[in-house]
Design a protein around this motif. Structure first.
Motif, short mmCIF file in Angstrom:
data_model
loop_
_atom_site.label_atom_id
_atom_site.label_comp_id
_atom_site.label_asym_id
_atom_site.label_seq_id
_atom_site.Cartn_x
_atom_site.Cartn_y
_atom_site.Cartn_z
N GLU A 105 0.82 -1.41 0.01
CA GLU A 105 0.05 -0.05 -0.05
C GLU A 105 0.99 1.19 -0.20
OE1 GLU A 105 -2.34 -0.71 3.40
OE2 GLU A 105 -3.54 -2.18 2.28
N GLN A 106 2.00 1.08 0.91
CA GLN A 106 2.77 2.32 0.74
C GLN A 106 3.32 2.72 -0.40
OE1 GLN A 106 3.29 4.73 3.33
NE2 GLN A 106 4.18 5.68 1.57
N GLU A 107 3.92 1.57 -1.20
CA GLU A 107 4.53 1.60 -2.40
C GLU A 107 3.54 2.13 -3.47
OE1 GLU A 107 5.86 -2.34 -3.24
OE2 GLU A 107 8.03 -1.68 -2.60
N ALA A 108 2.25 1.90 -3.57
CA ALA A 108 1.13 2.49 -4.27
C ALA A 108 1.05 3.76 -4.20
CB ALA A 108 -0.26 1.39 -4.23
N ARG A 109 1.01 4.09 -2.76
CA ARG A 109 0.92 5.72 -2.68
C ARG A 109 2.04 6.43 -3.02
NH1 ARG A 109 -1.91 3.75 2.09
NH2 ARG A 109 0.27 3.43 3.33
N ASP A 110 3.12 5.95 -2.88
CA ASP A 110 4.31 6.47 -3.80
C ASP A 110 4.14 6.82 -4.99
OD1 ASP A 110 5.28 6.89 -0.77
OD2 ASP A 110 6.81 4.96 -1.22
N TYR A 112 1.48 6.65 -6.99
CA TYR A 112 0.33 7.55 -7.19
C TYR A 112 0.78 9.02 -6.96
CZ TYR A 112 -4.26 9.72 -7.26
OH TYR A 112 -5.24 10.58 -7.62
N TYR A 113 1.40 9.22 -5.83
CA TYR A 113 1.85 10.76 -5.56
C TYR A 113 3.11 11.28 -6.08
CZ TYR A 113 -2.23 10.83 -2.48
OH TYR A 113 -3.53 10.75 -1.98
N GLY A 114 3.92 10.12 -6.75
CA GLY A 114 4.97 10.50 -7.47
C GLY A 114 6.18 10.77 -6.44
N GLN A 115 6.23 10.06 -5.15
CA GLN A 115 7.21 10.31 -4.34
C GLN A 115 7.95 8.79 -4.31
OE1 GLN A 115 5.18 11.34 -0.95
NE2 GLN A 115 4.84 13.59 -1.52
N PRO A 116 9.42 8.98 -4.18
CA PRO A 116 9.87 7.63 -4.10
C PRO A 116 10.00 7.22 -2.72
CG PRO A 116 11.41 9.47 -4.70
CD PRO A 116 10.14 10.04 -4.89
N ARG A 117 9.77 6.00 -2.43
CA ARG A 117 9.94 5.53 -1.11
C ARG A 117 11.32 5.50 -0.68
NH1 ARG A 117 10.12 1.65 2.62
NH2 ARG A 117 8.20 0.53 3.43
N THR A 118 11.45 6.11 0.47
CA THR A 118 12.89 6.01 1.19
C THR A 118 12.91 4.49 1.69
OG1 THR A 118 12.64 8.28 1.75
CG2 THR A 118 14.53 7.18 2.74
N PRO A 119 14.00 3.79 1.35
CA PRO A 119 13.80 2.69 2.08
C PRO A 119 14.29 2.58 3.27
CG PRO A 119 15.94 3.03 0.36
CD PRO A 119 15.01 4.14 0.43
N THR A 120 13.72 1.83 4.18
CA THR A 120 14.05 1.38 5.58
C THR A 120 15.33 0.73 5.62
OG1 THR A 120 11.68 1.64 5.96
CG2 THR A 120 13.09 1.07 7.82
N PRO A 121 16.45 1.22 6.22
CA PRO A 121 17.55 0.56 6.76
C PRO A 121 17.30 -0.85 7.43
CG PRO A 121 17.37 2.51 7.98
CD PRO A 121 16.37 2.32 7.04
N PRO A 122 17.81 -2.01 7.27
CA PRO A 122 17.63 -3.01 7.60
C PRO A 122 18.16 -3.12 9.25
CG PRO A 122 19.49 -3.41 6.19
CD PRO A 122 18.93 -2.11 6.19
N ALA A 123 17.31 -3.58 10.15
CA ALA A 123 17.90 -3.66 11.63
C ALA A 123 18.98 -4.29 11.65
CB ALA A 123 16.86 -4.48 12.43
N PRO A 124 20.05 -3.91 12.57
CA PRO A 124 21.17 -4.24 12.82
C PRO A 124 21.14 -5.60 13.44
CG PRO A 124 20.83 -2.49 14.47
CD PRO A 124 19.65 -2.78 13.49
N ALA A 125 21.95 -6.65 12.83
CA ALA A 125 22.14 -7.84 13.37
C ALA A 125 22.55 -7.72 14.80
CB ALA A 125 22.89 -8.70 12.62
N ALA A 126 22.06 -8.60 15.61
CA ALA A 126 22.58 -8.86 17.01
C ALA A 126 24.01 -8.91 17.22
CB ALA A 126 21.61 -9.51 17.96
N LEU A 127 24.84 -8.27 17.98
CA LEU A 127 26.25 -8.58 17.92
C LEU A 127 26.46 -9.38 19.30
CD1 LEU A 127 27.73 -5.15 17.20
CD2 LEU A 127 27.34 -7.03 15.60
N PRO A 128 27.35 -10.37 19.31
CA PRO A 128 27.54 -10.99 20.45
C PRO A 128 28.21 -10.30 21.41
CG PRO A 128 29.07 -11.67 18.75
CD PRO A 128 28.19 -10.75 18.13
#
Length: 150
Positions: A105-110, A112-128
């Motif tokens: 739905e967010q991609e469809a809105r982007d 429609y309104y001509g706004q590129p979606r800002t990719p959400t950075p992936p969550a950092p992996a848990a470090l030991p």
């Protein structure tokens, strides 16, 4: 199980503070449809009318809303379709299915309104977690500094 299986449409300018159970308030001025959740929990459900959100069809007598109303943020997580004033219960969705639909739905809105979606950075992996290195005592020589004053 749904408590309300039929909704009475009321066209209003503004939505009342107290929602009457079984009433679908339609504000064309604000492009919004509001009703009490059809499961009977009494919480307010707001559907925004727009080309990228919900679509309302009024045939002169009855109202239909599309797509389905998924109350994913409410404790009841009810899911239903409003078709010709009737409330049809829909299957429950998993959290991953909800997230996937919200992403589409967010991609469809982007688009429609001509706004590129800002990719959400992936969550950092848990470090030991490791033990911190033992503190080392450091010694500094200031002889060069004292030599300046001789």
């Amino acid at each position: 199980m749904l408590k309300h299986t039929e909704l009475e449409p009321r066209f209003v300018k503004g939505v009342p503070r107290e929602l009457e159970p079984g009433v679908l308030y339609v504000s064309m001025e604000y492009a919004t449809v509001v009703h009490g959740c059809c499961c009977g929990c009494g919480l307010e459900v707001v559907t925004q009318l727009s080309p990228t959100h919900w679509e309302l069809n009024f045939d002169g007598e009855a109202i239909s809303l599309w797509p389905s109303v998924g109350n994913w943020n409410l404790p009841c997580r009810s899911h239903y379709v409003v078709r010709k004033n009737k409330v049809l219960e829909a299957e429950p969705w998993s959290q991953s299915r909800v997230r996937a639909a919200q992403h589409r739905e967010q991609e469809a809105r982007d688009r429609y309104y001509g706004q590129p979606r800002t990719p959400t950075p992936p969550a950092p992996a848990a470090l030991p977690i490791s033990k911190p290195a033992p503190a080392r005592r450091r010694s500094y020589s200031f002889s060069w500094f004292t030599d300046l004053f001789k």
